[in-house]
Write an enzyme that holds these catalytic residues in place. Structure first.
Site, PDB file in Angstrom:
ATOM      1  N   SER A  81      -4.802  -9.949 -12.838  1.00  0.00           N
ATOM      2  CA  SER A  81      -4.577  -9.008 -13.978  1.00  0.00           C
ATOM      3  C   SER A  81      -5.177  -9.759 -15.291  1.00  0.00           C
ATOM      4  CB  SER A  81      -3.136  -8.811 -14.356  1.00  0.00           C
ATOM      5  OG  SER A  81      -2.906  -8.494 -15.530  1.00  0.00           O
ATOM      6  N   TYR A 126       4.743 -14.339 -14.556  1.00  0.00           N
ATOM      7  CA  TYR A 126       3.819 -13.139 -14.266  1.00  0.00           C
ATOM      8  C   TYR A 126       2.301 -13.811 -14.505  1.00  0.00           C
ATOM      9  CZ  TYR A 126       1.409  -8.888 -13.516  1.00  0.00           C
ATOM     10  OH  TYR A 126       0.570  -8.029 -13.127  1.00  0.00           O
ATOM     11  N   ALA A 145       0.721  -1.290  -0.013  1.00  0.00           N
ATOM     12  CA  ALA A 145      -0.015   0.086   0.171  1.00  0.00           C
ATOM     13  C   ALA A 145       0.768   1.411   0.010  1.00  0.00           C
ATOM     14  CB  ALA A 145      -1.017   0.060   1.303  1.00  0.00           C
ATOM     15  N   ASN A 146       2.078   1.075  -0.268  1.00  0.00           N
ATOM     16  CA  ASN A 146       2.929   2.436  -0.126  1.00  0.00           C
ATOM     17  C   ASN A 146       3.125   3.048  -1.674  1.00  0.00           C
ATOM     18  OD1 ASN A 146       4.712   0.717  -1.736  1.00  0.00           O
ATOM     19  ND2 ASN A 146       6.107   0.393  -0.021  1.00  0.00           N
ATOM     20  N   THR A 147       2.401   2.695  -2.532  1.00  0.00           N
ATOM     21  CA  THR A 147       2.528   3.304  -3.870  1.00  0.00           C
ATOM     22  C   THR A 147       1.468   2.592  -4.693  1.00  0.00           C
ATOM     23  OG1 THR A 147       4.153   3.862  -5.668  1.00  0.00           O
ATOM     24  CG2 THR A 147       4.325   1.436  -4.675  1.00  0.00           C
ATOM     25  N   GLY A 148       1.233   3.151  -5.927  1.00  0.00           N
ATOM     26  CA  GLY A 148       0.395   2.728  -6.887  1.00  0.00           C
ATOM     27  C   GLY A 148      -1.086   2.498  -6.549  1.00  0.00           C
ATOM     28  N   ILE A 149      -1.659   1.297  -7.004  1.00  0.00           N
ATOM     29  CA  ILE A 149      -2.998   1.159  -6.814  1.00  0.00           C
ATOM     30  C   ILE A 149      -3.436   0.728  -5.278  1.00  0.00           C
ATOM     31  CG2 ILE A 149      -4.838  -0.730  -7.159  1.00  0.00           C
ATOM     32  CD1 ILE A 149      -3.237  -1.378  -9.762  1.00  0.00           C
TER      33      ILE A 149
HETATM   34  N1  LIG Z   1      -0.298  -1.255 -13.103  1.00  0.00           N
HETATM   35  C1  LIG Z   1      -1.055  -2.129 -13.828  1.00  0.00           C
HETATM   36  O1  LIG Z   1      -1.311  -1.747 -14.982  1.00  0.00           O
HETATM   37  C2  LIG Z   1      -1.629  -3.524 -13.250  1.00  0.00           C
HETATM   38  C3  LIG Z   1      -2.444  -4.249 -14.125  1.00  0.00           C
HETATM   39  C4  LIG Z   1      -3.048  -5.356 -13.877  1.00  0.00           C
HETATM   40  C5  LIG Z   1      -2.697  -5.818 -12.560  1.00  0.00           C
HETATM   41  N2  LIG Z   1      -1.875  -5.027 -11.773  1.00  0.00           N
HETATM   42  C6  LIG Z   1      -1.742  -5.686 -10.314  1.00  0.00           C
HETATM   43  O2  LIG Z   1      -2.033  -4.588  -9.360  1.00  0.00           O
HETATM   44  C7  LIG Z   1      -1.109  -4.932  -8.024  1.00  0.00           C
HETATM   45  C8  LIG Z   1      -0.565  -3.523  -7.677  1.00  0.00           C
HETATM   46  O3  LIG Z   1       0.450  -3.018  -8.725  1.00  0.00           O
HETATM   47  P1  LIG Z   1       0.778  -1.546  -9.039  1.00  0.00           P
HETATM   48  O4  LIG Z   1       0.246  -1.181 -10.429  1.00  0.00           O
HETATM   49  O5  LIG Z   1      -0.003  -0.703  -7.965  1.00  0.00           O
HETATM   50  O6  LIG Z   1       2.362  -1.661  -8.810  1.00  0.00           O
HETATM   51  P2  LIG Z   1       3.416  -0.916  -8.050  1.00  0.00           P
HETATM   52  O7  LIG Z   1       3.069   0.494  -8.036  1.00  0.00           O
HETATM   53  O8  LIG Z   1       4.724  -1.293  -8.501  1.00  0.00           O
HETATM   54  O9  LIG Z   1       2.950  -1.288  -6.608  1.00  0.00           O
HETATM   55  C9  LIG Z   1       3.200  -2.835  -6.289  1.00  0.00           C
HETATM   56  C10 LIG Z   1       3.426  -2.896  -4.631  1.00  0.00           C
HETATM   57  O10 LIG Z   1       3.826  -4.117  -4.225  1.00  0.00           O
HETATM   58  C11 LIG Z   1       4.698  -4.121  -3.441  1.00  0.00           C
HETATM   59  N3  LIG Z   1       5.597  -5.258  -3.369  1.00  0.00           N
HETATM   60  C12 LIG Z   1       6.367  -5.776  -4.190  1.00  0.00           C
HETATM   61  N4  LIG Z   1       7.248  -6.946  -3.728  1.00  0.00           N
HETATM   62  C13 LIG Z   1       6.663  -7.094  -2.487  1.00  0.00           C
HETATM   63  C14 LIG Z   1       6.965  -7.943  -1.545  1.00  0.00           C
HETATM   64  N5  LIG Z   1       7.889  -8.647  -1.597  1.00  0.00           N
HETATM   65  N6  LIG Z   1       6.530  -7.920  -0.151  1.00  0.00           N
HETATM   66  C15 LIG Z   1       5.559  -6.812  -0.104  1.00  0.00           C
HETATM   67  N7  LIG Z   1       5.246  -5.933  -0.828  1.00  0.00           N
HETATM   68  C16 LIG Z   1       5.960  -5.884  -2.280  1.00  0.00           C
HETATM   69  C17 LIG Z   1       5.591  -2.812  -3.778  1.00  0.00           C
HETATM   70  O11 LIG Z   1       6.323  -2.569  -2.562  1.00  0.00           O
HETATM   71  P3  LIG Z   1       7.834  -1.813  -2.734  1.00  0.00           P
HETATM   72  O12 LIG Z   1       7.456  -0.287  -3.499  1.00  0.00           O
HETATM   73  O13 LIG Z   1       8.399  -1.864  -1.528  1.00  0.00           O
HETATM   74  O14 LIG Z   1       8.493  -2.228  -4.125  1.00  0.00           O
HETATM   75  C18 LIG Z   1       4.310  -1.739  -4.032  1.00  0.00           C
HETATM   76  O15 LIG Z   1       3.958  -1.157  -2.784  1.00  0.00           O
HETATM   77  C19 LIG Z   1      -0.318  -5.883  -8.435  1.00  0.00           C
HETATM   78  O16 LIG Z   1      -0.784  -7.224  -8.046  1.00  0.00           O
HETATM   79  C20 LIG Z   1      -0.204  -5.874 -10.070  1.00  0.00           C
HETATM   80  O17 LIG Z   1      -0.063  -7.136 -10.467  1.00  0.00           O
HETATM   81  C21 LIG Z   1      -1.455  -3.839 -11.979  1.00  0.00           C
END
Ligand SMILES: NC(=O)c1ccc[n+]([C@@H]2O[C@H](COP(=O)([O-])OP(=O)(O)OC[C@H]3O[C@@H](n4cnc5c(N)ncnc54)[C@H](OP(=O)(O)O)[C@@H]3O)[C@@H](O)[C@H]2O)c1
Length: 329
Positions: free
Chosen positions: A164, A188, A24-28
């Site tokens: 996804s 993935y 929850a520290n970034t992105g969605i």
């Molecule tokens: N963005 C898209 O277009 C998209 C599309 C389909 C599905 N999704 C899904 O949506 C979800 C959120 O993705 P997002 O787009 O928001 O990506 P993101 O901005 O990269 O955020 C991912 C988050 O997961 C955390 N994370 C990664 N590895 C971890 C670990 N080992 N332990 C705990 N936390 C971890 C990251 O923490 P750090 O910052 O510390 O690395 C970050 O907070 C994911 O499951 C992704 O597969 C995204």
């Protein structure tokens, strides 16, 4: 700007509810936290990078969702708390679960959101492929460890698995760790298919055990500009992360838009009567055929239990007790 995106319009408030959001520290995840916090919930940011989580906490506290005048955001906000969680370490998952079980009186909503995409091949300290463990196995164990607490927090509890659209290209391989056939995309896609199958099988097992107070959802959030493409420059071609971000920016959603289906599955009243399904654009959608197959879901569950050295008892209550014992090991 993305020309079409659906919105969660539910005006539900979450006063008195506790929500765990991984990554929850970034992105969605961060935008989901911002919305649910303003609805009055106690939000647990379960993150591996604590500095980044602290920055996110300050940002969420200070800045409202863009449509701040909406009814659901009126009234007092909730709380924001940080717990350390590294999903690529089973030890960390167990420690986080233990801390949550000890310190939190209830957990109403678990949002398994954290994820990594298309990273270089890497084996975790537990011997699993990195994307498989972060996106799927870590969340599988965390969920099972938190289930008894959720059971006592219900009714009306929900578990979400953020999957996804890429799951469409995935299969569940006999060698889940893809030791001999790894490609970043294949790993993935498999992990995201596993998220949907886990949702389906968990819902089936909860129903079978007459646990009616916990519903399970999986979802595709859309295509969103986040940090998810951070490994593209290593695994596709140098500069690919920036190239795709700039090229696709006009058609990508922003993170707040990308959080809408997660928020919908978390709060919407219509979804309260549904479980085990897959969603996109704030409505039920049909995943690929493998994700609809009962036997594949069951086989994956059993295979995962074997990898985690869990005895796979068909009696779900007994099974949960076995899982809980892992926490003290
Ligand atoms: N963005 C898209 O277009 C998209 C599309 C389909 C599905 N999704 C899904 O949506 C979800 C959120 O993705 P997002 O787009 O928001 O990506 P993101 O901005 O990269 O955020 C991912 C988050 O997961 C955390 N994370 C990664 N590895 C971890 C670990 N080992 N332990 C705990 N936390 C971890 C990251 O923490 P750090 O910052 O510390 O690395 C970050 O907070 C994911 O499951 C992704 O597969 C995204």
């Amino acid at each position: 700007m993305w020309s079409f995106h659906s919105e969660c319009t539910s005006e539900v408030r979450l006063v008195g509810k506790t929500v765990v959001i991984t990554g929850a520290n970034t992105g969605i995840g961060k935008e989901t936290a911002r919305d649910l916090y303003r609805r009055g919930a106690r939000i647990i940011l379960a993150c591996r990078n604590i500095q980044k989580a602290n920055d996110a906490l300050k940002d969420i506290k200070t800045n409202f969702p863009s449509k701040k005048d909406r009814k659901q955001f009126q009234g007092n906000p909730g709380d924001l708390v940080i717990y350390r969680l590294d999903l690529s370490s089973l030890k960390s998952v167990k420690e986080c679960a233990k801390n949550l079980l000890t310190n939190e009186s209830a957990i109403h909503l678990l949002i398994n959101n954290a994820g990594v995409m298309m990273c270089p091949q890497e084996t975790t300290e537990d011997g699993f492929e990195l994307q498989l463990q972060t996106n799927y196995i870590g969340h599988f164990l965390l969920t099972l460890l938190l289930l008894p607490k959720m059971q006592s927090s219900g009714p009306g509890c929900r578990i979400l698995n953020v999957s996804s659209l890429i799951h469409n290209y995935g299969a569940i391989h006999d060698d889940l760790n893809l030791k001999k056939s790894y490609t970043p995309f294949k790993a993935y896609a498999q992990s995201k298919l596993a998220n949907i199958l886990f949702t389906k099988e968990l819902a089936r097992r909860l129903k079978g055990a007459n646990i009616n107070g916990i519903n399970v959802y999986s979802l595709h959030p859309g295509v969103i500009t986040t940090e998810l493409g951070r490994h593209f420059s290593t695994t596709i071609f140098p500069g690919a992360s920036t190239f795709f971000r700039l090229l696709m920016q006009p058609v990508f959603k922003n993170s707040e838009q990308g959080a809408q289906t997660t928020i919908y599955c978390s709060v919407d009243e219509k979804a309260a009567d549904e479980t085990g399904l897959y969603y996109k654009e704030c409505r039920v959608a049909i995943p690929q055929w493998r994700a609809q197959n009962d036997q594949i879901a069951k086989d994956l569950w059993n295979q995962t239990c074997r990898l985690l050295h869990l005895e796979c008892d068909e009696n779900f209550a007994k099974f949960l007790k076995t899982v809980s014992c892992q926490i003290t090991e």
